[in-house]
Design a protein around this motif. Structure first.
Motif, PDB file in Angstrom:
ATOM      1  N   GLY A  22     -17.503  17.844  -8.421  1.00 25.65           N
ATOM      2  CA  GLY A  22     -17.043  17.015  -7.319  1.00 25.65           C
ATOM      3  C   GLY A  22     -17.949  15.835  -7.038  1.00 25.65           C
ATOM      4  N   HIS A  23     -19.159  15.870  -7.575  1.00 28.09           N
ATOM      5  CA  HIS A  23     -20.107  14.759  -7.405  1.00 28.09           C
ATOM      6  C   HIS A  23     -20.462  14.158  -8.762  1.00 28.09           C
ATOM      7  N   LEU A  24     -20.919  15.029  -9.669  1.00 31.95           N
ATOM      8  CA  LEU A  24     -21.203  14.611 -11.037  1.00 31.95           C
ATOM      9  C   LEU A  24     -20.034  15.030 -11.925  1.00 31.95           C
ATOM     10  N   LYS A  25     -19.527  14.086 -12.693  1.00 32.03           N
ATOM     11  CA  LYS A  25     -18.428  14.370 -13.613  1.00 32.03           C
ATOM     12  C   LYS A  25     -18.815  13.889 -15.001  1.00 32.03           C
ATOM     13  N   VAL A  26     -18.732  14.779 -15.972  1.00 35.69           N
ATOM     14  CA  VAL A  26     -19.110  14.471 -17.350  1.00 35.69           C
ATOM     15  C   VAL A  26     -17.980  14.881 -18.282  1.00 35.69           C
ATOM     16  N   ASP A  27     -17.490  13.949 -19.060  1.00 37.31           N
ATOM     17  CA  ASP A  27     -16.489  14.242 -20.087  1.00 37.31           C
ATOM     18  C   ASP A  27     -17.198  14.171 -21.433  1.00 37.31           C
TER      19      ASP A  27
END
Length: 229
Positions: A132-137
């Protein structure tokens, strides 16, 4: 029922763990030496092994290496040895966590829950991370923080990918250096400190009160994203 094999030559430690872990619903298998531990691990296929390093018939580091010849489950070392060298060697030999004696029951139970959660999904490699804060794909290499894209260098992204792949687990400095920089850089810890510092800065992660990357002094790092505290 989750089976835990306890390999420890101290009867009082085995008795305490049998009572403590048994009260939480775990089934306990005991072994007082390395030879019995190897036999029990092959016979019962435990879900987790908790083992000492100081055993009467074999050093625990050698036992770890032998176990990793056939055992694929998590191993937690429970030992009075507290030097950085012992910890790093155990982790490099295949331990997933290291708890010093004397230890608190609640801490050990939390470590057990953490490694069991990790191994429950080990056959499903993560494709990313999103709290919800850090997003990594991990497929597109896109990283965002608070909805805003952030740019990571190739090495910084590889570090983050390695952390995400081992949630809640200590990854040693040597493991990170070999995987990202190659086997000839396994002792270049200054490289690692620089890049971890850069990654932390970009993730706005305070090293004194980390949300994501926790330092295990002299040993390595632990990714705490998504891990219960």
């Amino acid at each position: 029922m989750t089976r835990i094999l306890v390999i420890d030559d101290e009867p009082q430690i085995r008795r305490f763990l049998t009572i403590c872990l048994g009260s939480q619903g775990y089934q306990i298998i005991e072994a007082a030496d390395a030879r019995t531990g190897l036999q029990q691990s092959a016979l019962h296929e435990p879900d987790l092994i908790v083992m000492d390093l100081g055993l009467p018939d074999m050093d625990g580091q050698a036992l770890l290496s032998d176990l990793r010849g056939f055992y694929r489950g998590p191993v937690i070392v429970l030992s009075v040895r507290n030097s950085e060298r012992d910890k790093v060697t155990a982790l490099d030999n295949g331990a997933n966590d290291y708890v010093e004696k004397p230890f608190g029951a609640n801490e050990l139970l939390a470590r057990i829950r953490s490694v069991l959660r990790t191994f429950a999904s080990i056959d499903v490699p993560p494709t990313g991370f999103d709290d919800g804060h850090l997003k990594v794909d991990l497929q597109t290499h896109r990283v965002s923080l608070g909805g805003a894209d952030i740019h990571l260098s190739r090495k910084e992204f590889e570090l983050l990918r390695c952390f995400i792949a081992h949630p809640g687990r200590i990854v040693t400095q040597q493991q990170l250096l070999k995987e990202i920089w190659g086997p000839h850089h396994s002792h270049d810890t200054h490289y690692l400190r620089i890049f971890v510092g850069r990654l932390r800065a970009k993730l706005q992660d305070n090293p004194t009160a980390p949300r994501y990357i926790e330092t295990e002094a002299g040993v390595g790092y632990r990714f705490m994203g998504g891990v219960e505290r």
